[in-house]
Design an enzyme around this catalytic site. Structure first.
Site, PDB file in Angstrom:
ATOM      1  N   HIS A 156       0.979  -1.347  -0.268  1.00 25.12           N
ATOM      2  CA  HIS A 156      -0.034   0.142   0.323  1.00 25.12           C
ATOM      3  C   HIS A 156       0.881   1.118  -0.104  1.00 25.12           C
ATOM      4  O   HIS A 156       1.797   1.022   0.778  1.00 25.12           O
ATOM      5  CB  HIS A 156      -0.786  -0.026   1.592  1.00 25.12           C
ATOM      6  CG  HIS A 156      -1.845   0.866   0.950  1.00 25.12           C
ATOM      7  ND1 HIS A 156      -1.844   2.516   1.034  1.00 25.12           N
ATOM      8  CD2 HIS A 156      -3.189   0.846   0.999  1.00 25.12           C
ATOM      9  CE1 HIS A 156      -3.035   2.663   1.282  1.00 25.12           C
ATOM     10  NE2 HIS A 156      -4.106   1.624   0.315  1.00 25.12           N
ATOM     11  N   GLU A 165      -7.851  -4.546  -0.670  1.00 20.14           N
ATOM     12  CA  GLU A 165      -8.377  -4.614  -2.157  1.00 20.14           C
ATOM     13  C   GLU A 165      -8.583  -6.339  -1.580  1.00 20.14           C
ATOM     14  O   GLU A 165      -9.564  -6.899  -2.428  1.00 20.14           O
ATOM     15  CB  GLU A 165      -7.810  -4.622  -2.907  1.00 20.14           C
ATOM     16  CG  GLU A 165      -7.579  -2.936  -3.066  1.00 20.14           C
ATOM     17  CD  GLU A 165      -5.805  -2.401  -4.439  1.00 20.14           C
ATOM     18  OE1 GLU A 165      -5.003  -3.953  -4.733  1.00 20.14           O
ATOM     19  OE2 GLU A 165      -5.938  -1.544  -4.046  1.00 20.14           O
TER      20      GLU A 165
END
Length: 359
Positions: free
Chosen positions: A246, A299
């Protein structure tokens, strides 16, 4: 003089905000000081909208006013973006420059709940009659209303899954779509224009489209039955493992942790294969890149939870939109109070002065 211009505005602080605090090192995400781990499963999405926008759970997000989707294209994202833009002239929304904060807040609430309604109506499609308002009004929460408007019924575990996902995805600081919403709001445009623009920014696969790609990986691992070999083959080809790493967090994405817990609580059927893939991926990434923190991001577990709730991949991004209207609304209102046009500069690095004949 050489002017530094960070690519992608990396590291540039553009605003002061009281809305959300992604804790990069501590693996936490707090909405106005409240950790999302203390919200999911305890406070419904409509009240979290209130927390983000108003700083309090009440009055929260109201039920949608019955209003048909103005157009259907077969693409839910396009339907929602276009329908939001049409709310302003149809409902008489005022320009942010000319209206009070109180009116702006109420128009944001109307537009937010209608965005959810538009997603549900578009997802239902053109070949099925709309669900009766009487059935919709029996719902006890916004996610339940959403599912009934979409499918005509709402499985309680699906309601729980969607509520958890929406809360986890409701806000995340200065991402691309939120920045877009604030830029439009800073011009004094109406709230529907700002929300519609944010939907457009979210439509890009680098921002809102990745969770659906996780399902392909889960399918492949289920077919092969060998998660470690699958992970190695993907990385050996130079392909990317979706759902890991991320741009913000230097530790595990806290939203992934919350949604992993949700998947376990609701008994998601793909929980086992997801855990095996996650473990194999984290081990291989650590071995190949010991110098980097490549943990699971939101996600990955979003895909598992939404898949369990019967949400098809083409609706993953519209579901993200449904969640993020909360954060966008809070930032639009905060930008209105900032009362300053966003006007950055650019460092010119092109040719020096020259004549037309030199081109």
């Amino acid at each position: 003089m050489v002017v530094e211009a960070p690519s992608g505005l990396e590291g540039v602080v553009a605003f002061r905000t009281e809305i959300a605090e992604p804790d990069k090192e501590g693996s936490a995400l707090r909405y106005r000081g409240v950790d999302i781990e203390d919200l999911v499963g305890r406070v419904p999405f409509e009240k979290v909208w209130g927390l983000l926008v108003d700083g309090s759970y009440e009055p929260g997000l109201p039920p949608a006013i019955p209003y048909p989707l103005p157009m259907r294209t077969g693409d839910t994202r396009v339907d929602v973006q276009a329908a939001l833009a049409q709310l302003a002239p149809n409902w008489g929304f005022g320009q942010l420059l000319d209206i009070s904060d109180e009116r702006a807040r109420d128009e944001l609430a109307q537009a937010s709940v209608m965005a959810l309604s538009f997603v549900a109506q578009s997802a239902r499609g053109t070949g099925r009659p709309p669900v009766s308002q009487r059935d919709i009004d029996r719902a006890r929460s916004i996610p339940e209303r959403f599912l009934i408007r979409w499918r005509g019924e709402a499985d309680p575990d699906h309601v729980k899954a969607i509520d958890a996902y929406w809360i986890s995805a409701a806000e995340h600081g200065m991402n691309a779509s939120t920045f877009t919403a604030r830029v439009v709001a800073s011009t004094g445009a109406d709230v529907a224009a700002a929300l519609s623009a944010a939907v457009g920014a979210l439509s890009g696969p680098l921002h809102g489209g990745a969770p659906s790609r996780v399902l392909t990986m889960l399918d492949d691992v289920e077919a092969s039955g060998d998660a470690p070999s699958y992970v190695k083959s993907v990385l050996d080809r130079g392909d990317r493992l979706m759902g890991f790493g991320h741009r913000v967090y230097r530790a595990e994405d806290p939203r992934a942790r919350v949604l992993r817990r949700t998947a376990s609580e609701i008994g998601a059927p793909r929980l086992d294969v997801a855990e095996k893939l996650e473990q194999a991926a984290l081990a291989e990434l650590q071995e190949r890149h010991p110098e980097r923190v490549l943990a699971t991001n939101v996600e990955f577990w979003s895909a598992v939870v939404l898949d369990y709730a019967g949400v098809p991949p083409e609706l993953f991004t519209p579901m993200f939109t449904s969640a993020r209207v909360a954060g966008w609304s809070a930032h639009i209102l905060e930008q209105k109070r900032e009362a300053r046009l966003i006007r950055p500069t650019a460092a010119y690095v092109g040719p020096g002065p020259r004549s037309p004949d030199q081109v």
